[in-house]
Design a protein around this motif. Structure first.
Motif, short mmCIF file in Angstrom:
data_model
loop_
_atom_site.label_atom_id
_atom_site.label_comp_id
_atom_site.label_asym_id
_atom_site.label_seq_id
_atom_site.Cartn_x
_atom_site.Cartn_y
_atom_site.Cartn_z
N THR A 58 39.97 30.00 31.84
CA THR A 58 39.54 31.29 32.37
C THR A 58 38.40 31.87 31.53
O THR A 58 38.29 31.59 30.34
CB THR A 58 40.72 32.29 32.43
N LEU A 64 39.92 32.16 37.10
CA LEU A 64 41.10 31.57 36.47
C LEU A 64 41.38 30.28 37.22
O LEU A 64 41.75 30.31 38.40
CB LEU A 64 42.31 32.51 36.57
N ASP A 86 52.50 33.24 38.78
CA ASP A 86 52.48 34.70 38.68
C ASP A 86 52.30 35.15 37.23
O ASP A 86 51.58 36.12 36.97
CB ASP A 86 53.77 35.29 39.25
N HIS A 89 48.63 34.57 36.12
CA HIS A 89 47.72 35.48 36.82
C HIS A 89 47.92 36.91 36.34
O HIS A 89 46.95 37.69 36.29
CB HIS A 89 47.91 35.37 38.33
N THR A 95 41.07 38.38 37.86
CA THR A 95 40.48 37.09 38.19
C THR A 95 40.91 36.60 39.56
O THR A 95 41.95 36.98 40.09
CB THR A 95 40.88 36.02 37.16
N ARG A 96 40.09 35.71 40.11
CA ARG A 96 40.50 34.96 41.28
C ARG A 96 41.10 33.66 40.76
O ARG A 96 40.54 33.02 39.88
CB ARG A 96 39.33 34.71 42.21
N MET A 97 42.24 33.30 41.27
CA MET A 97 42.93 32.09 40.82
C MET A 97 42.55 30.95 41.76
O MET A 97 42.67 31.08 42.98
CB MET A 97 44.45 32.30 40.81
#
Length: 125
Positions: A58, A64, A86, A89, A95-97
């Motif tokens: 990340t 991420l 979860d 994140h 962030t976008r995972m």
């Protein structure tokens, strides 16, 4: 219990890799260990045994990327993978995972992620 990865966990993770058929990670043991040490990496334990793990990269703000997520075969379907996703994140909520899925794991991610198109290349290709 979810906790940070420790170098002593690598043998269990390598067994999980073997069980998944990810032999390239097993053969490249030192590189695999160093990748876990240099990443955001966590394990999940049940009764003191590591039953799953997650490794991510990340920038802490926008992206991420989930590199590996593995749950031991006999522990699947109990929500451990979701807990690990979860957890990591929640550490980087802005962030976008993103992740890649295999054809066999695609159905696991379909309900929580939207598909996108990407490319992959190793150094010698």
């Amino acid at each position: 219990m979810i906790r940070k990865f420790k170098a002593a966990d690598i043998e269990t993770i390598q067994q999980l890799n073997r069980d998944e058929g990810w032999d390239n990670l097993v053969v490249r043991h030192e590189q695999t260990l160093n990748s876990w040490l240099g990443s955001e990496a966590y394990v999940i334990e049940e009764a003191g045994d590591v039953i799953g793990c997650i490794r991510a990269l990340t920038d802490g703000h926008v992206s991420l990327y989930i590199c590996e997520l593995i749950i031991r075969h006999d522990q699947r379907g109990k929500g451990y993978g979701r807990m690990l996703l979860d957890h990591i994140h929640s550490l980087y909520p802005t962030t976008r995972m993103e992740l890649l899925a295999t054809s066999s794991s695609k159905s696991y991610y379909e309900n929580r992620f939207r598909p996108f198109y990407g490319f992959r290349r190793t150094y010698h290709e």
